[in-house]
Motif scaffolding. Structure first.
Motif, PDB file in Angstrom:
ATOM      1  N   ARG B  39       3.623  -9.317   2.263  1.00  0.00           N
ATOM      2  CA  ARG B  39       3.669 -10.670   1.712  1.00  0.00           C
ATOM      3  C   ARG B  39       2.248 -11.228   1.677  1.00  0.00           C
ATOM      4  N   VAL B  40       1.956 -12.062   0.656  1.00  0.00           N
ATOM      5  CA  VAL B  40       0.668 -12.754   0.683  1.00  0.00           C
ATOM      6  C   VAL B  40       0.818 -13.973   1.592  1.00  0.00           C
ATOM      7  N   PRO B  41      -0.250 -14.383   2.262  1.00  0.00           N
ATOM      8  CA  PRO B  41      -0.158 -15.546   3.156  1.00  0.00           C
ATOM      9  C   PRO B  41       0.254 -16.786   2.377  1.00  0.00           C
ATOM     10  N   LEU B  48      -0.154  -9.476  -4.060  1.00  0.00           N
ATOM     11  CA  LEU B  48      -0.020  -8.176  -3.401  1.00  0.00           C
ATOM     12  C   LEU B  48       0.584  -7.212  -4.416  1.00  0.00           C
ATOM     13  N   VAL B  49      -0.102  -6.117  -4.659  1.00  0.00           N
ATOM     14  CA  VAL B  49       0.402  -5.172  -5.666  1.00  0.00           C
ATOM     15  C   VAL B  49       0.638  -3.799  -5.056  1.00  0.00           C
ATOM     16  N   ASP B  95       4.362  -9.308  -4.322  1.00  0.00           N
ATOM     17  CA  ASP B  95       4.458 -10.689  -3.863  1.00  0.00           C
ATOM     18  C   ASP B  95       3.259 -11.422  -4.435  1.00  0.00           C
ATOM     19  N   SER B  96       3.467 -12.642  -4.891  1.00  0.00           N
ATOM     20  CA  SER B  96       2.376 -13.321  -5.590  1.00  0.00           C
ATOM     21  C   SER B  96       2.288 -14.784  -5.194  1.00  0.00           C
ATOM     22  N   GLY B  97       1.067 -15.220  -4.915  1.00  0.00           N
ATOM     23  CA  GLY B  97       0.812 -16.645  -4.722  1.00  0.00           C
ATOM     24  C   GLY B  97       0.109 -17.223  -5.938  1.00  0.00           C
ATOM     25  N   TYR B 116      -1.255   0.006  -1.536  1.00  0.00           N
ATOM     26  CA  TYR B 116      -1.050  -1.415  -1.825  1.00  0.00           C
ATOM     27  C   TYR B 116      -2.409  -2.104  -1.805  1.00  0.00           C
ATOM     28  N   SER B 117      -2.607  -3.049  -2.706  1.00  0.00           N
ATOM     29  CA  SER B 117      -3.843  -3.830  -2.686  1.00  0.00           C
ATOM     30  C   SER B 117      -3.507  -5.308  -2.748  1.00  0.00           C
TER      31      SER B 117
END
Lengths: 351, 351
Positions: B39-41, B48-49, B95-97, B116-117
């Protein structure tokens, strides 16, 4: 029509003795007299001219090379052994069969290295209309070198105010003008030359912001870094070889290189290799070879631009004038030993 | 907000062991696992890819070089020892912010060589809208190599119908497309490659009019003269060095050279010198270094141009796909030994 009344004269010529490899020597050329009729044949479109000034150009060295018989371009370019060499000069029409020229007209363009030439006017011969400036300027400032500086700097380098410009052979026929054009364009300009006397000229006469004597620099790249801590946007290339290597090391991203000559390489049997060309990729540099003769359509625009500056004394042009055709060979060969200070030319006659 | 519910996963990475000089070796890289939160913070604009395909690019070699601390550009470019290398890849948002990306979106752009990056989208990340073509194409045909071929050929070389085009590394990621574009433009096109298998591909798959195996030619200039008796108008430069010397000998007047890479030089401690650059002056040649990343504004125009051909099967694109991140290092190093046939990439995962 009989040739009654035709006057003939002695016509001294500068003749190629042999093809040249390596540095040319005075003995590769010799002076020989011929006789010439001072009239063009009836019905001819030719113009008989008396040569006044001859331009000494590095490019002549290329033409002294033995031609490659498999290359038509090389054969077309090469001088012929036993015949007079040729180049650009200023001349006066003595007799004309061509409708555009009458006796007494002044012109500049391709002529032989001789006292009189018979020319067939081409689009690369220009009648001289402005004679309130020194006629010799049509071998330099107002001729091919001037047009070279103009199109090379303005058309090919697309200078922007505040950019940094480096010029090699900066006190030469072309370089002394590029420096002045660069200042007019609001650029910071540095030049290199082969003696402290020339470096001094660059700074005191031609408006260069800075200059260095490349013969006294052990590390050309370091010299450039000293002059251009932020790098070079535009390089006006006249010399090639080691200097080009050093310049590539100091170019900025999107730099432009206008290449009209690489005089340092012409006399080398094994030209210097440039090993850092990948810099062209990394820094997205453009290198453009060009020849002023392909920009003759810009010549009148150039004259309109430059003549007012010349008349107002806002452009300085230094000439190195050899007196007499007999001093032509040493003047021409001297180019390759950096002997000239400013534009080298030969005065064959004064009108 | 507490991290309740955050799932973590093992994230294998391809790490730089040491800076490289000379040819890179597989042992200059190693694979190491880390752990990553999936998960992104909260509040972050990051995405997150999950990486699907990674592009193997010659340019990575430059980034393995020890940086010159006095050059900010060099420092910015260099990979860091002990950290994952990076490059272009195709990935899926997990996951994306970031407002422009939602979970499940596909994109291509800069990612790490890892499973994952976490990326911060930039103008050089592109959302993938067309998924009726192989996703892996976004590392090649529809990614940087495709854009390189397109802008290099059409924008930089300004091809005219009937002109002659030479492409080095012609079966590679970029070259295979330049050949096809050149045929579309009505040009005569010849390519060079490192094996007879590749030469065969050039002629049978990519529409090259002729091709040669440079490793079997004792005299590259003679090979070019055989293929281009009238000379070369356009050279698409991917290799540099000896090949560039031979090309300059065979260029025509007003030739254009688009330079996007000089792979033959990247691993040499003493790059080959190019000794005949004066040819650029004699033949009034233009050499333009370029990088596709500076032409991202043309990317949608490029897609509009190329996608119909891809869908109709009128453009062929050959890929050399290494399976699994663990085979990434050998795939990347293989580029410098001409091991790849077509575009080299790594499949990390299938969606």
């Amino acid at each position: 029509m009989a040739n009654i009344g035709v006057v003939s004269a002695t016509n001294n010529q500068v003749i190629l003795r042999n093809y040249v490899s390596g540095f040319p020597k005075e003995s590769d050329l010799y002076i020989a007299p011929t006789t010439i009729d001072l009239r063009v044949p009836p019905g001819s479109m030719a113009v008989l001219v008396k040569n006044l000034y001859l331009s000494c150009d590095p490019f002549s060295r290329i033409r002294m090379e033995k031609p490659d018989p498999s290359s038509p371009a090389s054969v077309a370019l090469a001088y012929s052994i036993g015949k007079p060499i040729s180049g650009y000069g200023v001349a006066k029409a003595i007799d004309s069969g061509h409708p555009n020229y009458k006796n007494g007209d002044l012109l500049w363009g391709r002529v032989g290295w001789e006292e009189y030439s018979v020319i067939t006017p081409t689009p690369s011969h220009f009648k001289i209309h402005h004679t309130d400036v020194p006629l010799s300027f049509y071998t330099g400032l107002l001729g091919i070198p001037g047009l070279t500086a103009y199109v090379g700097f303005y058309e090919i380098c697309s200078p922007k105010k505040g950019e940094t410009v480096f010029v090699s052979a900066a006190s030469g026929a072309v370089g002394q003008l590029v420096g002045q054009f660069a200042k007019m364009a609001g650029c910071y300009v540095v030049g290199s030359a082969s003696s402290n006397e020339k470096v001094n000229l660059l700074k005191t006469k031609f408006g260069y912001d800075d200059a260095f004597n490349y013969k006294e620099e052990r590390d050309l790249s370091a010299a450039l870094k000293r002059c251009f801590p932020e790098g070079i946007d535009i390089y006006f290339e006249n010399v090639g070889g080691k200097m080009l290597v050093a310049v590539l090391e100091n170019m900025r991203t999107h730099g432009r290189i206008a290449a009209c000559g690489m005089i340092s390489q012409y006399n080398l049997k094994e030209p210097e290799g440039v090993h850092n060309l990948a810099t062209i990729v990394y820094k997205r540099i453009r290198v453009q070879g060009f020849a002023a003769v392909e920009f003759f359509d810009k010549y009148s625009k150039f004259l309109d631009f430059v003549l007012p500056y010349v008349r107002e004394g806002k452009i300085t042009y230094i000439e190195d004038i050899a007196q007499g055709l007999e001093n032509g060979p040493s003047a021409l060969i001297g180019l390759f030993h950096s002997k000239n200070v400013g534009k080298q030319l030969v005065e064959v006659a004064r009108e």
